[in-house]
Design a protein around this motif. Sequence first.
Motif, short mmCIF file in Angstrom:
data_model
loop_
_atom_site.label_atom_id
_atom_site.label_comp_id
_atom_site.label_asym_id
_atom_site.label_seq_id
_atom_site.Cartn_x
_atom_site.Cartn_y
_atom_site.Cartn_z
N PRO A 15 22.54 -29.26 -30.38
CA PRO A 15 21.42 -30.11 -29.96
C PRO A 15 21.35 -31.42 -30.72
CG PRO A 15 20.64 -28.36 -31.38
CD PRO A 15 22.11 -28.14 -31.22
N GLU A 16 20.92 -32.46 -30.02
CA GLU A 16 20.66 -33.75 -30.62
C GLU A 16 19.19 -33.84 -30.98
OE1 GLU A 16 23.91 -35.66 -31.31
OE2 GLU A 16 22.10 -36.89 -31.25
N VAL A 17 18.90 -34.52 -32.06
CA VAL A 17 17.50 -34.75 -32.40
C VAL A 17 17.08 -36.05 -31.73
CG1 VAL A 17 15.83 -35.05 -34.24
CG2 VAL A 17 17.80 -33.58 -34.60
N TYR A 18 16.34 -35.95 -30.64
CA TYR A 18 15.95 -37.12 -29.90
C TYR A 18 14.58 -37.61 -30.33
CZ TYR A 18 19.88 -36.22 -26.82
OH TYR A 18 21.13 -36.02 -26.32
N LYS A 19 14.35 -38.86 -30.00
CA LYS A 19 13.09 -39.47 -30.42
C LYS A 19 11.90 -38.74 -29.80
CE LYS A 19 11.06 -44.04 -30.68
NZ LYS A 19 10.91 -45.21 -29.85
N GLN A 57 9.15 -25.55 -32.65
CA GLN A 57 9.52 -25.66 -34.07
C GLN A 57 8.41 -25.09 -34.94
OE1 GLN A 57 10.19 -30.03 -33.13
NE2 GLN A 57 11.56 -29.78 -34.82
N GLY A 58 8.78 -24.81 -36.18
CA GLY A 58 7.78 -24.33 -37.13
C GLY A 58 7.47 -22.85 -37.02
N VAL A 59 8.35 -22.10 -36.37
CA VAL A 59 8.12 -20.65 -36.26
C VAL A 59 8.51 -20.01 -37.59
CG1 VAL A 59 8.69 -18.57 -34.99
CG2 VAL A 59 8.77 -20.78 -33.84
N PRO A 60 7.60 -19.31 -38.26
CA PRO A 60 7.95 -18.71 -39.56
C PRO A 60 9.13 -17.75 -39.41
CG PRO A 60 5.59 -18.57 -39.16
CD PRO A 60 6.21 -19.05 -37.88
N TYR A 87 19.66 -26.70 -34.91
CA TYR A 87 18.68 -27.77 -34.98
C TYR A 87 18.07 -27.82 -36.38
CZ TYR A 87 15.32 -31.04 -32.97
OH TYR A 87 14.60 -32.16 -32.68
N PRO A 88 17.91 -29.04 -36.92
CA PRO A 88 17.33 -29.13 -38.27
C PRO A 88 15.92 -28.55 -38.28
CG PRO A 88 17.50 -31.30 -37.24
CD PRO A 88 18.27 -30.37 -36.37
N THR A 93 11.48 -21.83 -41.72
CA THR A 93 11.03 -21.82 -40.31
C THR A 93 12.23 -21.80 -39.39
OG1 THR A 93 11.00 -24.23 -39.98
CG2 THR A 93 8.99 -23.23 -40.89
N GLU A 94 11.95 -21.42 -38.17
CA GLU A 94 13.01 -21.37 -37.16
C GLU A 94 12.61 -22.22 -35.96
OE1 GLU A 94 14.54 -16.78 -37.90
OE2 GLU A 94 12.81 -17.14 -36.61
N VAL A 95 13.63 -22.55 -35.18
CA VAL A 95 13.41 -23.35 -33.98
C VAL A 95 13.92 -22.56 -32.79
CG1 VAL A 95 13.90 -25.54 -32.82
CG2 VAL A 95 13.76 -25.46 -35.32
N TYR A 96 13.13 -22.55 -31.70
CA TYR A 96 13.54 -21.81 -30.51
C TYR A 96 13.54 -22.69 -29.28
CZ TYR A 96 13.21 -17.48 -33.12
OH TYR A 96 13.41 -16.49 -34.04
#
Lengths: 361, 191
Positions: A15-19, A57-60, A87-88, A93-96
């Motif tokens: 994944p790209e981190v888009y604006k 984002q921010g999932v513990p 993804y950063p 935390t995890e990202v889904y």
Amino acid sequence: MAAPVNSSSGCWKVPEVYKHHEQQKVCISRPKYREGRKAKAVKVYTINLESQYLMVQGVPAIGVMMELIQLCALYGTVEEYRPLDEYPAEEFTEVYLVKFQKLTSARAAKRNMDEKSFYGGVLHVCYVPEYETVEDTRLKLQDRRSYVMRAAWNRAKEKKEKEATNEGSSSSETTSTSDTSVTRREQTSENLTAGETSNDSHDPDFPLLPLPPQQHYFFRHENLHGTGPTEDKMGTLHNAVTNLKRPQVEGLSTDPSSSNRGQGTKRRMSSNQASEFRFLPRTTHLESRKRKMEEAAEPSATVSGEDGPLIGPKLPEPPKVDMEDDSLNTTVSLIRNTMKQVESVPDLKAVEKKIKPRRRI
Amino acid sequence: MRRNESTDVSERFEYLQTLVTEFQDTDSEEAKLQVLANLANFAYDPKNTEHLLQLQVPDLFLDMLTEENEELVEFGMGGLCNLSMDPDCRDAILQGGGISLVTTRLSSRREETVLSAITTLMNLTTAATRPQTTEPGVLQCMLRFSLADSPRLRSLASVFLQDCCSREQVRQAEQQMQGLQAAVGIPLPED
């Protein structure tokens, strides 16, 4: 948006981190008359920015993926989901990535889950349209187009109907739909409900669900109430879909065996495991009580067979009570049935005692 | 207490009118941006279409396309993207010279502006306007976009090429592009 050219298709590449993933600062300088209920950033939403794909984002990182997906499923069918390990993410935390069947579900989920606390963390939810295939994008645009066309058609129909009734008046309004000087109000209650149901979707899920009559009425009634106040002063449509949350949740909890919506196992799982959830809607309490009643009734059911003689006094039939709510009615008739079974086996005093307080209802 | 629907409607119109008035009267760039974003977001909901037409908001959005501030352009284009799916708004935008104004912004550096422009062009494409919206310059632009790094740009441009143009048109545009590239490769004769 420089990125290495990657010709692989599908949505599961790095994944790209888009604006548009970034959370912008909220605007603090709005004059009072156009301040919304909630502080928001200055941002314009178009159909290109919205998507059936959401990133959370921010999932513990405490193994709550299933709980997260169950929460998402409250807003609509989840087709696919996976962790975005690449993804950063902030520490711990995890990202889904979550793909909803419908964009309207994604919209509702984003609206309701963004900035909400979840197992000690705060979720940040955003659309990730870059995961769409060309076909996804095409269908998204087509859906949007048919929805807008339908609304336009309804508006034109309303105008014609009103003009037909106003024919004898001194008004000189033309039937041309491009006439911009029309000041007459075209929104009738019919348009309102049509607008509401089509507003949240060409999503037929809610209206087509065979909800019990009272609930259905409640949903529409609530919706009509919510037409004005729910859209905030900044114009975000996301607010307008929130009324659907409750009836959908109720529909989900009161009918766990329902397959009307064509839900997959993920959905059913979410309803069965509703009690493990943090968010426990009122009807789930009724459901769990119902289950407990069933469990309590079971020993008596197995013991009292058709073979055994009827022992003990026959109690008078309890009066028919209409609780004016189908789920409560179900509970009451269940209790009544249980009581009948218990009556035939008087030695199971424990069960009887348990039920006794109910008889006073 | 249940509010009167007609009250709702007129309140809505008045509110939108207040926004438009603030936009026109204010000197603050920040306030302009905020109000423009509000209007563009309101344009997403068909409930507001009639009001926005009465308030001539399509023209307001079109005016933004000639602004220097790129954010004003982006929000204005977003508003057009939201409005242009409605046939009445589409006609208003076409009457205001929308096609050329939108096409010019295909060269914007801002991705959101370009994405909104492509979608708006799709919405503005009718049997009558197709020759304009799919003229060779636009097609070549779309072809370049369909090879871009950005997945959103690629997808949207592909949909445009597949749904708004004939195969023949695309083929011709491809050939023209190749011709241009070939011409670039030929060294100029030295005198």
